[in-house]
Motif scaffolding. Structure first.
Motif, PDB file in Angstrom:
ATOM      1  N   SER A  32       0.821  -1.217   0.000  1.00 55.94           N
ATOM      2  CA  SER A  32       0.000   0.000   0.000  1.00 55.94           C
ATOM      3  C   SER A  32       0.853   1.265   0.000  1.00 55.94           C
ATOM      4  O   SER A  32       0.354   2.359  -0.281  1.00 55.94           O
ATOM      5  N   ILE A  33       2.138   1.117   0.336  1.00 55.37           N
ATOM      6  CA  ILE A  33       3.026   2.285   0.393  1.00 55.37           C
ATOM      7  C   ILE A  33       3.360   2.727  -1.029  1.00 55.37           C
ATOM      8  O   ILE A  33       3.634   1.905  -1.901  1.00 55.37           O
ATOM      9  N   LYS A  87      -5.480  -0.705  -2.893  1.00 56.29           N
ATOM     10  CA  LYS A  87      -4.736  -0.754  -4.160  1.00 56.29           C
ATOM     11  C   LYS A  87      -4.827  -2.149  -4.773  1.00 56.29           C
ATOM     12  O   LYS A  87      -4.702  -3.163  -4.073  1.00 56.29           O
ATOM     13  N   LEU A  88      -5.000  -2.185  -6.083  1.00 60.63           N
ATOM     14  CA  LEU A  88      -5.179  -3.455  -6.779  1.00 60.63           C
ATOM     15  C   LEU A  88      -3.988  -4.382  -6.557  1.00 60.63           C
ATOM     16  O   LEU A  88      -4.160  -5.574  -6.289  1.00 60.63           O
ATOM     17  N   HIS A  89      -2.782  -3.848  -6.620  1.00 56.18           N
ATOM     18  CA  HIS A  89      -1.610  -4.723  -6.438  1.00 56.18           C
ATOM     19  C   HIS A  89      -1.458  -5.160  -4.981  1.00 56.18           C
ATOM     20  O   HIS A  89      -0.916  -6.223  -4.709  1.00 56.18           O
ATOM     21  N   ALA A  90      -1.949  -4.343  -4.051  1.00 56.50           N
ATOM     22  CA  ALA A  90      -1.875  -4.744  -2.641  1.00 56.50           C
ATOM     23  C   ALA A  90      -2.862  -5.876  -2.359  1.00 56.50           C
ATOM     24  O   ALA A  90      -2.585  -6.794  -1.584  1.00 56.50           O
ATOM     25  N   ARG A  91      -4.006  -5.811  -3.037  1.00 59.18           N
ATOM     26  CA  ARG A  91      -4.978  -6.898  -2.889  1.00 59.18           C
ATOM     27  C   ARG A  91      -4.446  -8.171  -3.535  1.00 59.18           C
ATOM     28  O   ARG A  91      -4.619  -9.278  -2.997  1.00 59.18           O
ATOM     29  N   GLY A  97      -0.599   3.635  -9.161  1.00 52.07           N
ATOM     30  CA  GLY A  97      -1.354   4.209  -8.049  1.00 52.07           C
ATOM     31  C   GLY A  97      -2.444   3.286  -7.548  1.00 52.07           C
ATOM     32  O   GLY A  97      -3.432   3.725  -6.963  1.00 52.07           O
ATOM     33  N   GLY A  98      -2.291   1.990  -7.789  1.00 51.35           N
ATOM     34  CA  GLY A  98      -3.273   1.028  -7.282  1.00 51.35           C
ATOM     35  C   GLY A  98      -4.420   0.756  -8.223  1.00 51.35           C
ATOM     36  O   GLY A  98      -5.319  -0.027  -7.907  1.00 51.35           O
ATOM     37  N   ILE A  99      -4.386   1.391  -9.403  1.00 58.79           N
ATOM     38  CA  ILE A  99      -5.490   1.300 -10.360  1.00 58.79           C
ATOM     39  C   ILE A  99      -4.945   0.846 -11.707  1.00 58.79           C
ATOM     40  O   ILE A  99      -3.868   1.278 -12.131  1.00 58.79           O
TER      41      ILE A  99
END
Lengths: 336, 336, 336, 336
Positions: C215-216, D204-208, D261-263
């Motif tokens: 998340s960072i 964030k998509l990559h964090a999930r 940016g997670g998207i």
């Protein structure tokens, strides 16, 4: 939407006329002996067909526990999966109904919500779903911390008649003869809860109980302690004066119904749930089909003259799930 | 425990006599014009000290919106953080009380729960927390999809007297003169909700409303549609017969209160919330201290003779949060 | 989406160039002394402008704690609300950028997601959001159960150079001179965690750490224990043999990185996070505007040559939030 | 802890040597045709005993779908409950092991966590749990919006050897002969995701994806796009320059791995997961019993020489669950 609870969570599935009902109870601590007889006793209490006052649908409702337990029925701390096969599928009974909107049923609203008229007897809207809840509650009740907590619900009024079981039964029988149904009020007393259980703000104990009870089919109202009658009272009449005996502080009266500020105060928790009359009637009734054409819905099929009667073990089960969840959340698992 | 909602979530903080109240409203879509005047109007409605019937505590209650908005007050789709400074801290008023358990207050239960007697006027148990809810609700109401939905709550009964504003006011004034307080019932009508909003099983619309309303300070009961009176009725009396006009299907009556099976049916949603009398009295009252010693609690301080009066905008705000959450969850954001 | 954690939950708000950043930390038990100096020390560590290697943006970043604490800074068990005013708003710097998509930034994806090009310097995508996380982590670290747990992150590699601080600094300086940026790896060691912390299945401790670290801003990879190098190894090389000393069982080696099956084994928890080079460069770079026209983005504005440097206290803060959440969830609050 | 997902939620149960595995997939929209063959194909892919490189445990793994579907296999929008009976229970195999802590297994940590040495072959820690995930993923993949999204995982490295299937197989065979095991890396490419899927901050998509992948047994690391190698690079090397063709904006390179940016940015999402060697070896290995006494664990039982091989369909299934959840959360259900 199909999950109830926070640290003790019941997730359920099953359409009333599909293959099976079932659920997963997640969060039960390990090392607890589960008595299958208690589960069977509770499912038997809610089963239709027990006597002539409830519907004749006769299913065995024997749950199979698939996980979370040793062969000796000791919890492993892992999720407890269970299923109950639907053995008595009579979807044909609902053939005519499937085309019409039954008054006070969820047919119309489900159709508006999902754009799909679930043909299997109402699907998730059926009271058969509460079988899952009764199983979950019967397991939750067996937590050691729940042993000295009694949860007792009973019918206190039927069709406006408050009285003895005989008097209330007479009201139900009379309604049944006319192919009609009748409403009722269930009162539940939870005794043995120590002071300090619950949460402030959005996690108030009575708000959780309200949500749980209003989830039961046909529930129309919830009140605790003095409830609606408190709205007619003055503060001086309603004050629960604190006193103490042998070092234990308690209130002289229990207008509060055992909860203040969302947290138990050690007095018995008392609440009531109002149930409307069963919407399924054994009489012809006016309605429309999906296109809005006026139609007559024939009264037939299985029918509970008073759902409040069958709600009694469901009220207890949901109470058990709420209380057990709160105790687990406050890390109270062992005997109190 | 301090978060309400699923896809539109309000998380709040603040002790009544601490530095500030505040919250974060997460889930508001972007591109929506927010009118600060609507927020100020709603916070003004719930503010104490507006007239002689409510407490004299006079705070400005002007929220500061800290994020989630452009300079032109257009939502960014990011969380909206807000705070309201507590300008009128009079914690001295509560000096004596801090040692005693006030009857029907949360002092005793908080102490049992947290082992800590929060000295700041009751902390999170105070009705001041509802200021956060009113702000959240006032923002939620401004969703385009909410524009044609009216949410109107009003007092329908005070101390058992149902009547005109004058008659109900007289009951409150009379109670106030005696240093007493009185209960009341708030009825709320939500009109303009399309059919199909809500969820079955554990996410029933009326169960969420029940949980929301029972979270309000002093709430003792919730009912929707015919509510408790449905328990005295027969199915034939209570059936909401479907009919249609110009292709739109609706029910001839509204015993159901606009919700069937947990999902809206397009009729007005009607519910009632019972509020007990304020526990704070301007009279001496018996109680105990923390050691169980018998004591007299002197009546003084600020005091609402009828909390139900102040609950009206809070009932509306919580309704707005529930309805907006449901609409967002069903991806309805634009005007209906 | 703006809430992190389960029983210790941090909910945040704030656009980098809006009025304020802030958050609510919910779930901290009562009775804990909070040292403001620890919070200030941590926010100072992540603050830009500390030395010539990090951006010149000089904000005070002094959080104001608004609730959840007594005047003596003892937690009340209620949510801790905090804000940090944004004093150094230079949105003009971003005027040109607002029309162009900066490579590797979230401009394009936010636009696709929200249909709105947030003009305030990237809004929620900015690393300034991590200030909220550092504040939350600095509070969480002060739980008594965290006292004997050390959480130490450090840069172990910059631009592929593993070495002394001087060598790594030289790489950063050299990149800065060229208006370029460089990536780096942060390693974190959490020592003092007892065996038995974490959960199986979907709540694995390393999976929660992975989610937290990814998340960072600018994080591209996460590994724990032997990490990616384990994929090149044989089982016989990788086995952590159990042994015991003075009755305490432990492993001779720590290939596992302190976690087995998602649960801590009492050995130090070790993980690494890879950070990409800052996408903002002080060089002209090719890109497009919103209509797809080819454009040149001028390099200017504030700029961190190596975000991995500033991520160090953020890695620690997120670790603290995860560990504290797990301990609270397992009801471990007092000193271990 | 046994639930994964937000608006599409998979809740699972089952011990590897108990009666059954199973789960509930909640949140699938109604009206979707489910092809049982796709489910069977996916469960067959992960089944042990398919060829000589994976364990000989031969179970049928035929799931029974119990709810949520019409007889014609059309989803009802209600939760889909499923079970898979465990037909090949050989708990005797684990008799000796039950008394010893197997290195790199979860025996020790489960014992520390739950105070209970689950005798059924590791219980929930077993990779058999991933059968539930594969079933869930195989259903999720059948959403219309997933039709044009390809999710392809494959082994790209075994024991450090990157090469052809033959070369990697040789490494596994050689390890198997020695009774040893070997690690590997799985790469997954998700193609066809439109730009704008995912969330900022904590969603964030990559964090999930990281959390999902790190939940898989034996996973030690996760990286996306350039991953760890980005930490060795300069910003100028790593910039994904935007360009456009026929009005569609895209990046010339894909260092970002399809997410900024997670998207999602519309480019293929690419990530890698590192798996350690199976901890179960067919060789004697040193360990301790529960009292810390030194013991020798005999190598026997069923054994996967390279778990990374069997992880391939699990990586795809978890990807499908994450992506489907995101699409449903953004109300994308129909074909893209």
């Amino acid at each position: 939407m199909n999950t109830f609870g926070r640290n003790l969570r019941l997730t359920t599935f099953g359409e009333s006329h599909g293959k099976a009902m079932g659920g997963i109870l997640d969060g039960m601590p390990g090392g607890i002996k589960i008595d299958m007889d208690i589960i069977l006793r509770e499912t038997a209490r809610r089963r239709p067909g027990q006597n002539h006052l409830v519907t004749a649908r006769n299913e065995k409702d024997i749950p199979e526990l698939l996980s979370g337990l040793t062969d000796d029925m000791i919890t492993l701390g892992t999720p407890i999966g269970f299923i109950v096969r639907n053995t008595d599928q009579r979807s044909g009974d609902y053939g005519e109904m499937a085309k019409l909107y039954r008054p006070n049923h969820a047919d119309f609203t489900y159709d508006m919500r999902y754009g799909l008229h679930e043909a299997r007897g109402g699907g998730r809207a059926s009271a058969r779903e509460t079988l899952n809840w009764v199983i979950g509650g019967a397991i939750a009740r067996q937590l050691p911390c729940m042993k000295d907590i009694s949860i007792n619900a009973k019918i206190i009024s039927v069709g406006g008649v408050e009285g003895t079981t005989e008097e209330m039964s007479a009201v139900v029988e009379e309604a049944m003869k006319r192919g009609d149904s009748v409403g009722g009020i269930v009162e539940c007393v939870i005794d043995g809860i120590p002071a300090g259980i619950g949460n402030p703000v959005f996690g108030k104990l009575h708000a959780r109980l309200a949500q749980a009870m209003m989830s039961i089919n046909a529930a129309k109202g919830f009140e605790y302690g003095d409830g609606f009658s408190a709205a007619s009272m003055y503060g001086t009449q309603q004050a629960d004066i604190f006193t103490s005996k042998d070092g234990r502080i308690y209130t002289k009266t229990n207008h509060s119904g055992g909860i203040q500020g969302g947290i138990s105060n050690g007095m018995p928790i008392i609440f009531r749930v109002a149930f409307k009359p069963t919407p399924t009637l054994l009489r012809d009734i006016e309605t429309t089909d999906k296109d809005g054409n006026s139609r007559i819905l024939k009264g037939k099929g299985r029918h509970d003259p008073c759902v409040a009667l069958r709600a009694v073990p469901v009220v207890e089960a949901m109470s058990a799930l709420v209380i057990a969840d709160e105790l687990i959340s406050q890390n109270i698992v062992s005997e109190i």
